[in-house]
Design an enzyme around this catalytic site. Structure first.
Site, PDB file in Angstrom:
ATOM      1  N   MET A 274       3.498  31.174  38.532  1.00  0.00           N
ATOM      2  CA  MET A 274       2.856  31.740  37.347  1.00  0.00           C
ATOM      3  C   MET A 274       3.409  33.108  36.966  1.00  0.00           C
ATOM      4  SD  MET A 274       0.739  29.489  36.318  1.00  0.00           S
ATOM      5  CE  MET A 274      -0.127  30.494  35.121  1.00  0.00           C
ATOM      6  N   ARG A 275       4.379  33.625  37.738  1.00  0.00           N
ATOM      7  CA  ARG A 275       4.890  34.954  37.431  1.00  0.00           C
ATOM      8  C   ARG A 275       5.539  34.989  36.056  1.00  0.00           C
ATOM      9  NH1 ARG A 275       7.426  36.077  41.917  1.00  0.00           N
ATOM     10  NH2 ARG A 275       5.837  37.446  42.787  1.00  0.00           N
ATOM     11  N   ALA A 276       6.231  33.910  35.671  1.00  0.00           N
ATOM     12  CA  ALA A 276       6.901  33.880  34.370  1.00  0.00           C
ATOM     13  C   ALA A 276       5.893  33.997  33.232  1.00  0.00           C
ATOM     14  CB  ALA A 276       7.706  32.592  34.229  1.00  0.00           C
TER      15      ALA A 276
END
Length: 667
Positions: A274-276
């Protein structure tokens, strides 16, 4: 102090300037990784950015740059009382490639900690960079453990130093900028993901723009102060705009429509984790603030995707970063939100750094599609050698596979890696020794054992030990090192059957993939026809080796001796450059020698050079067919190494053999 080149005087490189300015507006974006060829103003632009950052207020005398309005309660120089502070320019701290762990995170004086019971802490570069810029040139050449420490601190906003029960924590929030030349090797995908944005830069191919670059650089070199003065007004304008965008940032609204577009884009491009999504959201918000708007529009989401996703699409070490812009536009159109277009118009769409709009046509290779590095057969190949009727064009490599582990025997002291045993600063503790220079890794038990017999003579009266310098013991540790894996590949007519050569290339490609994962340097020597060539000098860029391998044509005689002598010369030169790095020579051949006078005898003499110097070697036996001569095995004996067949090279073949034995025992 040398006057830096003005940021606004950098010609072109719109995406690079925009990415840096977005991080100046919102450091939470997570930094920038700048990828590009040498001589493209990467370092110049980064160093110029610090002059555009607003001044910071600090607590007087604090070595950790605490904010006087909200001082860090755990500051080693604290506690501080909130109040007025002194203003100073934001720092740009540069991390050298050869820096030690202590130089990065700081060092505890363990001798004073043991003897006096005090926390004597010397801050490192992470403390110096707090509330400023931390710049890592050639970040891909930085040791892995330093990159891990660096990115952990950037993610947590704090640095922790713990040694033998003594711990220190201090704030470390900074704008992280790394530059790299992909020709010198890639970062691991999991490390790429930790950089918020990435930018690909390349020199312009437009003559007028190149002329302007040269003109400005010459003018700066002749009179740095005068050149900077001519750009002072533009610099002040961008600095004011950064301040205004920072003030506007908390008011920017990220609507549900924009959030749906962000989530749909990340899902469509199958990025991991989910970092993107989070980085895209922060980048789109910063883009809106930079453009002077309080609402995030689709154009902000699109630009955020072009900056935040390309490096997260890299699934294979031989894949090039990139993004299919047509697919991106289709996804944004399909998930266009209801709240799009409600924001104010951009008051300055053509402002410094490119604004928040679309990237300019000459902004560099942000897109380019999700393509692999491998070229089509015959692309980019070497000139075909004449004089051989058996010569064939290049063939594509078969699919790579997981190989068995090949390592160099003994214990080395080379660069950190994951192939062969080595004495390293990080790894399992195997013993203790007296420290040479400053003590870094204390062996507590050995130190106590050395001090214990002398306590009565030293007049010990309390519960603590009386420790002297001579008692201290350094932990001796064993880990893994990276090696130079030098491939000598037979591309002669005896290897030229297309299906067979495809399998051979697939095997070498598999070994290259293994070298990438084990942090090795690689080199490639090929031999065919009348001689041998260095297709790729030793480098950390495994990608470059894969490209050269794919474009390798075949045919002609087999000058095995020439190939071995060329490999020996490459090793000799490389030892002068990097004497601590041990080599592993991988000869890929069927063992036949047909080139030159007395080819077999010459090949044997050349092979014995490696054996005499103790160079580790492996021969990958490519001989096939019902009748086998065993020449590759004989060559391995002359080299003082081992021979493996293409089938034995596969790690799964070994696993399959073990499973077969277990199943027969169970039956």
């Amino acid at each position: 102090m040398t006057t830096p080149f003005p940021f606004t005087a950098v010609v072109g490189q719109d995406d690079l300037r925009l990415a840096l300015l977005l991080n100046a507006v919102s450091p939470a974006v997570g930094g920038v990784l700048v990828r590009g060829e040498k001589g493209t103003a990467k370092s110049t632009a980064v160093r110029a950015l610090s002059a555009l950052l607003p001044q910071v207020a600090v607590v007087p005398g604090c070595r950790f740059s605490c904010d006087p309005a909200a001082p860090d309660p755990s500051c080693p120089d604290g506690p501080h009382e909130a109040g007025a502070g002194a203003a100073r320019p934001a720092r740009m701290v540069e991390l050298p490639v050869g820096a030690s762990e202590d130089r990065l995170v700081g060092a505890l004086d363990i001798e004073r900690a043991l003897a006096e019971g005090v926390k004597a802490f010397e801050p490192g570069l992470l403390a110096d960079a707090h509330r400023g810029i931390l710049y890592v040139d050639e970040v891909n050449l930085l040791h892995d453990h330093l990159v891990d420490l660096l990115l952990d601190a950037a993610a947590m906003g704090a640095s922790y130093v713990e040694r033998e029960g003594v711990s220190v924590r201090h704030a470390a929030r900074f704008l992280l900028v790394g530059t790299m030349n992909p020709e010198e090797g890639e970062l691991r995908p999991q490390l790429l993901d930790r950089f918020g944005l990435t930018v690909e830069v390349a020199a312009s191919r437009e003559p007028d723009q190149r002329v302007e670059v040269v003109r400005r650089r010459l003018a700066y070199d002749d009179d740095p102060a005068g050149f900077a003065a001519r750009w002072a007004e533009e610099e002040a304008g961008v600095r004011q705009r950064v301040v205004a965008a920072r003030e506007l940032l908390p008011k920017v609204r990220l609507g549900d429509g924009a959030l749906r577009q962000i989530a749909a884009t990340c899902a469509a491009f199958e990025v991991d984790g989910m970092r993107a999504d989070i980085v895209m959201a922060r980048t789109a918000t910063a883009l809106a603030a930079w453009a002077g708007r309080t609402d995030v529009l689709a154009e902000d989401v699109r630009q955020a995707a072009l900056l935040a996703l390309p490096h997260r699409r890299r699934r294979n070490p031989f894949d090039a970063p990139g993004l299919d812009e047509d697919r991106l536009d289709e996804t944004l159109e399909q998930f266009s939100g209801e709240d799009e277009g409600e924001g104010e118009d951009d008051p300055d769409p053509d402002g410094p750094g490119g604004g928040g709009g679309q990237p300019r046509p000459d902004s560099g290779p942000q897109g380019g599609g999700d393509t692999a590095v491998r070229p089509e057969a015959g692309e980019g190949g070497e000139p075909q050698m004449s004089g051989s009727s058996q010569e064939q064009s290049a063939v594509r490599a078969a699919e790579p596979f997981r190989t068995k582990v090949l390592s160099v025997p003994g214990i080395g002291e080379g660069a950190a890696g994951r192939r062969s045993r080595a004495r390293t600063e990080h790894g399992r503790t195997t013993g203790a020794r007296r420290p040479r220079g400053a003590l870094t890794k204390l062996h507590l038990a050995a130190t106590v054992q050395a001090a214990a017999p002398h306590q009565r003579a030293r007049g010990r009266s309390g519960p603590g030990l009386v420790i002297r310098r001579d008692d201290l013991r350094q932990a001796a540790r064993e880990g893994r090192e990276g090696n130079l894996v030098l491939f000598a590949v037979d591309a002669s007519g005896s290897m030229a059957a297309r299906q067979r050569m495809s399998a051979v290339k697939g095997a070498v490609l598999s070994l290259l993939l293994d070298a990438y994962q084990r942090r090795d340097k690689v080199g490639l020597v090929t031999f065919r026809g009348s001689g041998a060539d260095v297709a790729l000098p030793p480098t950390s860029s495994v990608d470059a080796a894969a490209v050269r391998l794919e474009s390798l044509p075949t045919g002609g005689r087999t000058p095995l001796a020439a190939g071995l002598l060329k490999a020996h010369e490459v090793l000799r030169v490389e030892r002068l450059r990097d004497p601590a790095r041990r080599a592993l020579v991988v000869v890929v051949t069927d063992g036949r020698a047909t080139g030159g006078p007395e080819p077999v005898a010459l090949a044997g003499r050349a092979a014995r050079l490696f054996a005499a110097e103790g160079v580790a070697s492996v021969v990958v036996d490519c001989e096939s067919g019902p009748v086998r001569l065993g020449l590759a095995g004989q060559l391995a004996g002359e080299l003082g190494g081992t021979a493996v067949t293409l089938d034995e090279l596969r790690a799964d073949s070994i696993a399959g053999l073990v499973k077969g034995i277990q199943s027969r025992r169970a039956a």
